[in-house]
Motif scaffolding. Sequence first.
Motif, PDB file in Angstrom:
ATOM      1  N   MET A   1       0.749  -1.242  -0.070  1.00  0.00           N
ATOM      2  CA  MET A   1      -0.002  -0.150  -0.018  1.00  0.00           C
ATOM      3  C   MET A   1       0.831   1.091  -0.134  1.00  0.00           C
ATOM      4  SD  MET A   1      -2.857   0.966   2.706  1.00  0.00           S
ATOM      5  CE  MET A   1      -3.913   2.433   2.435  1.00  0.00           C
ATOM      6  N   ARG A   2       0.574   2.021  -0.765  1.00  0.00           N
ATOM      7  CA  ARG A   2       1.321   3.281  -0.898  1.00  0.00           C
ATOM      8  C   ARG A   2       1.102   4.432   0.193  1.00  0.00           C
ATOM      9  NH1 ARG A   2       1.427   5.963  -6.919  1.00  0.00           N
ATOM     10  NH2 ARG A   2      -1.054   5.932  -6.379  1.00  0.00           N
ATOM     11  N   LYS A   3       2.249   5.023   0.663  1.00  0.00           N
ATOM     12  CA  LYS A   3       2.005   6.125   1.688  1.00  0.00           C
ATOM     13  C   LYS A   3       1.681   7.466   0.944  1.00  0.00           C
ATOM     14  CE  LYS A   3       4.435   7.277   5.853  1.00  0.00           C
ATOM     15  NZ  LYS A   3       5.792   7.340   6.625  1.00  0.00           N
ATOM     16  N   ASP A   4       0.547   8.052   1.698  1.00  0.00           N
ATOM     17  CA  ASP A   4       0.206   9.443   1.215  1.00  0.00           C
ATOM     18  C   ASP A   4       1.111  10.578   1.525  1.00  0.00           C
ATOM     19  OD1 ASP A   4      -2.196   8.344   0.405  1.00  0.00           O
ATOM     20  OD2 ASP A   4      -3.248   8.737   2.042  1.00  0.00           O
ATOM     21  N   VAL A   5       1.526  11.388   0.605  1.00  0.00           N
ATOM     22  CA  VAL A   5       2.128  12.507   0.831  1.00  0.00           C
ATOM     23  C   VAL A   5       1.376  13.928   0.162  1.00  0.00           C
ATOM     24  CG1 VAL A   5       4.561  11.295   0.785  1.00  0.00           C
ATOM     25  CG2 VAL A   5       3.460  12.480  -1.336  1.00  0.00           C
ATOM     26  N   ALA A   6       1.605  14.863   0.848  1.00  0.00           N
ATOM     27  CA  ALA A   6       1.375  16.228   0.362  1.00  0.00           C
ATOM     28  C   ALA A   6       2.356  17.080  -0.378  1.00  0.00           C
ATOM     29  CB  ALA A   6       0.500  17.091   1.409  1.00  0.00           C
ATOM     30  N   VAL A   7       2.312  17.927  -1.329  1.00  0.00           N
ATOM     31  CA  VAL A   7       3.341  18.581  -1.868  1.00  0.00           C
ATOM     32  C   VAL A   7       3.177  20.258  -1.742  1.00  0.00           C
ATOM     33  CG1 VAL A   7       4.521  19.199  -4.181  1.00  0.00           C
ATOM     34  CG2 VAL A   7       3.864  16.737  -3.644  1.00  0.00           C
ATOM     35  N   GLY A   8       4.241  20.864  -1.546  1.00  0.00           N
ATOM     36  CA  GLY A   8       3.886  22.141  -1.137  1.00  0.00           C
ATOM     37  C   GLY A   8       4.883  22.879  -2.308  1.00  0.00           C
ATOM     38  N   LEU A   9       4.687  24.100  -3.033  1.00  0.00           N
ATOM     39  CA  LEU A   9       5.352  24.569  -3.940  1.00  0.00           C
ATOM     40  C   LEU A   9       5.561  25.972  -3.777  1.00  0.00           C
ATOM     41  CD1 LEU A   9       7.010  24.562  -6.612  1.00  0.00           C
ATOM     42  CD2 LEU A   9       4.954  24.990  -7.851  1.00  0.00           C
ATOM     43  N   ASP A  10       6.784  26.469  -3.308  1.00  0.00           N
ATOM     44  CA  ASP A  10       7.176  27.938  -2.856  1.00  0.00           C
ATOM     45  C   ASP A  10       7.769  28.524  -4.032  1.00  0.00           C
ATOM     46  OD1 ASP A  10       7.851  30.445  -1.338  1.00  0.00           O
ATOM     47  OD2 ASP A  10       9.735  29.635  -1.353  1.00  0.00           O
ATOM     48  N   ILE A  11       6.980  29.743  -4.549  1.00  0.00           N
ATOM     49  CA  ILE A  11       7.599  30.296  -5.486  1.00  0.00           C
ATOM     50  C   ILE A  11       8.193  31.851  -4.877  1.00  0.00           C
ATOM     51  CG2 ILE A  11       7.324  31.584  -7.808  1.00  0.00           C
ATOM     52  CD1 ILE A  11       6.707  28.583  -7.900  1.00  0.00           C
ATOM     53  N   GLY A  12       9.564  31.753  -4.795  1.00  0.00           N
ATOM     54  CA  GLY A  12      10.237  32.787  -4.199  1.00  0.00           C
ATOM     55  C   GLY A  12      10.763  34.009  -5.051  1.00  0.00           C
ATOM     56  N   THR A  13      11.289  34.949  -4.641  1.00  0.00           N
ATOM     57  CA  THR A  13      11.999  36.015  -5.698  1.00  0.00           C
ATOM     58  C   THR A  13      13.307  35.200  -6.541  1.00  0.00           C
ATOM     59  OG1 THR A  13      11.652  37.654  -3.808  1.00  0.00           O
ATOM     60  CG2 THR A  13      13.251  38.071  -5.444  1.00  0.00           C
ATOM     61  N   GLY A  14      13.849  34.497  -6.195  1.00  0.00           N
ATOM     62  CA  GLY A  14      14.888  33.620  -6.766  1.00  0.00           C
ATOM     63  C   GLY A  14      14.731  32.601  -7.429  1.00  0.00           C
ATOM     64  N   GLY A  15      13.510  31.975  -7.269  1.00  0.00           N
ATOM     65  CA  GLY A  15      13.084  30.651  -8.136  1.00  0.00           C
ATOM     66  C   GLY A  15      12.061  29.725  -7.180  1.00  0.00           C
ATOM     67  N   ALA A  16      12.156  28.497  -7.430  1.00  0.00           N
ATOM     68  CA  ALA A  16      10.737  27.566  -6.920  1.00  0.00           C
ATOM     69  C   ALA A  16      11.465  26.531  -6.219  1.00  0.00           C
ATOM     70  CB  ALA A  16      10.172  26.946  -8.048  1.00  0.00           C
ATOM     71  N   ARG A  17      10.781  26.262  -4.949  1.00  0.00           N
ATOM     72  CA  ARG A  17      11.114  25.135  -4.042  1.00  0.00           C
ATOM     73  C   ARG A  17      10.019  24.255  -3.919  1.00  0.00           C
ATOM     74  NH1 ARG A  17      13.588  20.927  -1.509  1.00  0.00           N
ATOM     75  NH2 ARG A  17      13.602  21.109   0.865  1.00  0.00           N
ATOM     76  N   ALA A  18      10.120  22.999  -4.212  1.00  0.00           N
ATOM     77  CA  ALA A  18       9.034  21.836  -4.031  1.00  0.00           C
ATOM     78  C   ALA A  18       9.382  21.009  -2.978  1.00  0.00           C
ATOM     79  CB  ALA A  18       8.744  21.294  -5.426  1.00  0.00           C
ATOM     80  N   LEU A  19       8.405  20.778  -2.122  1.00  0.00           N
ATOM     81  CA  LEU A  19       8.567  19.634  -0.957  1.00  0.00           C
ATOM     82  C   LEU A  19       7.421  18.632  -0.838  1.00  0.00           C
ATOM     83  CD1 LEU A  19      10.692  19.699   1.603  1.00  0.00           C
ATOM     84  CD2 LEU A  19       8.877  20.859   2.718  1.00  0.00           C
ATOM     85  N   ALA A  20       7.733  17.465  -0.349  1.00  0.00           N
ATOM     86  CA  ALA A  20       6.990  16.667  -0.479  1.00  0.00           C
ATOM     87  C   ALA A  20       7.034  16.101   0.872  1.00  0.00           C
ATOM     88  CB  ALA A  20       6.825  15.491  -1.359  1.00  0.00           C
ATOM     89  N   MET A  21       5.889  15.907   1.947  1.00  0.00           N
ATOM     90  CA  MET A  21       6.014  15.490   3.255  1.00  0.00           C
ATOM     91  C   MET A  21       4.902  14.514   3.362  1.00  0.00           C
ATOM     92  SD  MET A  21       6.259  19.352   5.114  1.00  0.00           S
ATOM     93  CE  MET A  21       6.385  18.446   6.610  1.00  0.00           C
ATOM     94  N   ASP A  22       5.061  13.598   4.138  1.00  0.00           N
ATOM     95  CA  ASP A  22       3.906  12.662   4.432  1.00  0.00           C
ATOM     96  C   ASP A  22       3.024  13.226   5.538  1.00  0.00           C
ATOM     97  OD1 ASP A  22       5.006  11.989   7.155  1.00  0.00           O
ATOM     98  OD2 ASP A  22       6.110  10.226   6.590  1.00  0.00           O
ATOM     99  N   LEU A  23       2.101  12.617   5.869  1.00  0.00           N
ATOM    100  CA  LEU A  23       0.998  13.196   6.642  1.00  0.00           C
ATOM    101  C   LEU A  23       1.391  13.376   8.209  1.00  0.00           C
ATOM    102  CD1 LEU A  23      -2.217  11.826   5.025  1.00  0.00           C
ATOM    103  CD2 LEU A  23      -0.713  14.148   4.533  1.00  0.00           C
ATOM    104  N   SER A  24       2.698  12.842   8.552  1.00  0.00           N
ATOM    105  CA  SER A  24       3.050  12.865  10.092  1.00  0.00           C
ATOM    106  C   SER A  24       4.224  14.198   9.960  1.00  0.00           C
ATOM    107  CB  SER A  24       3.668  11.712  10.585  1.00  0.00           C
ATOM    108  OG  SER A  24       5.009  11.303   9.930  1.00  0.00           O
ATOM    109  N   GLY A  25       4.378  14.698   8.888  1.00  0.00           N
ATOM    110  CA  GLY A  25       5.356  15.790   8.714  1.00  0.00           C
ATOM    111  C   GLY A  25       6.800  15.348   8.287  1.00  0.00           C
TER     112      GLY A  25
END
Length: 481
Positions: A1-25
């Motif tokens: 069974m696959r583990k759930d993750v959420a993705v956040g995408l930050d668009i800052g002044t200098g570029g983009a940063r993507a982060l995937a975290m599981d539901l426990s952080g």
Amino acid sequence: MRKDVAVGLDIGTGGARALAMDLSGAVVAGGRADLPPEAVFVDGPRVEQEPRAWTTAAQAALRELTDKLRNEYAIIALSIDATSGTFLLADENNQPLTRGLMYNDLRAAEEAPEAAEALHDVLGPYGITIAGSFALPKIMHLARTQAETFARCRRIVHQTDWIAGMLCGRYDITDISTALKTGADPGKLAWPAAISGRLGISSDLLPQIVLPGMVIGEVTAEAAKLTGLPKRTPVVSGCTDGTAGCLASGAKAAGDLNVTLGTTLVFKAVAERPLLDPAGAVYNHRHPAGGYLPGAASSTGGEWVTQYFANANLDELGDQADGLLPTGRLAYPLVKKGERFPFACPTAKGFGMEEIDDPVSRFAAGCEGTAFVERMSIEGFAGLGLSIGDTVYATGGGTAGRTWLRIRSAVNRRVYAVPEQPECAAGATVLAATPYFGDCGKAIAAMVRIGRRVEPEPALADAYDREYARFVDELGKRGYR
């Protein structure tokens, strides 16, 4: 069974940063892409970026992230944060008519007072005054100085909304934290009639407003090919970078306070209702959970560290300063003239730092003075009717040193909690998981991990009570408050 993750995408002044975290952080994967220098344009007060470069950076960061995710992970949703007040004009095909006008573009100084007056009755109760850096006066400026281009505009698109549109095809929806500097009413989640009636900006050009943390669409087949995200992944309404940083801090319930110590001290509290400040220093964002985020910024912070200790080993200084506490030296480490919070005094000047010759003592006294300003600010919130809880959720460079946290904890008689992942992308990840948890507060509780807690030391706190009283008295003698 696959583990759930959420993705956040930050668009800052200098570029983009993507982060995937599981539901426990727990962080599972990340991706990053910088903007090329040629995407940035600065000409006097004009500061612009190429929107297509935002798109390219976002796609590259997401592609790097999805390439790292193994098949055992399932992405449940994605959300985006970006800079506050940044926008562009788009045509009927959602193509850019302008570059992105950045949050620090100051071309609209002449239009700002007119916009502020027109919206005063609506925004005043939230402590919001339209300034030249806001999006609304810059939209007015474009309408008046580039009339032909503006006539072709069919949509005003914020930076967050531009990336969301790329992912799910919807460019006609925004979140209230992103819309605030375009003049949105944070209580009603609506555009004031004065924007069209008095300022001449048609409401047809403005997006629908929702709270952060709402599902607004799904990743399209085209976006899936470009990013590696699964087709039909839910796209969740995002927020500004400032709001995302607050969510990443762990502050979630009424009375919680996030303090970011960078160049300046920036405060964001959680409240059920707007906090009304007659002095106008406190402004109110909406909280994704439906309440408010009353915030303020001091002119004092960590700028003095750069001024006096630019090339110093701060860890070593902190270790040495630890044995000098309390120093008994009064220092107000304001670098530039003028204070805005916790008191408003345009003539205020820093004092005490130059008189200390020993660098270790000067460093310790600067840390203490900053903590005293922080305590005054917390008391300022209490004076306006918001009692701050026993924990301060601390972010920013000022959390790196143990000594400074020890001082702040003792001066304020509060626990200082430092999150493991204080970056904005982590806050966007929390928003992405909000529909899953059903509430933003629950998402924060589940996903924000506290890395360090610093408890106040009773004896040191007692000593700092006396020093703080002397500090406040000295400010009064100088006529600053």
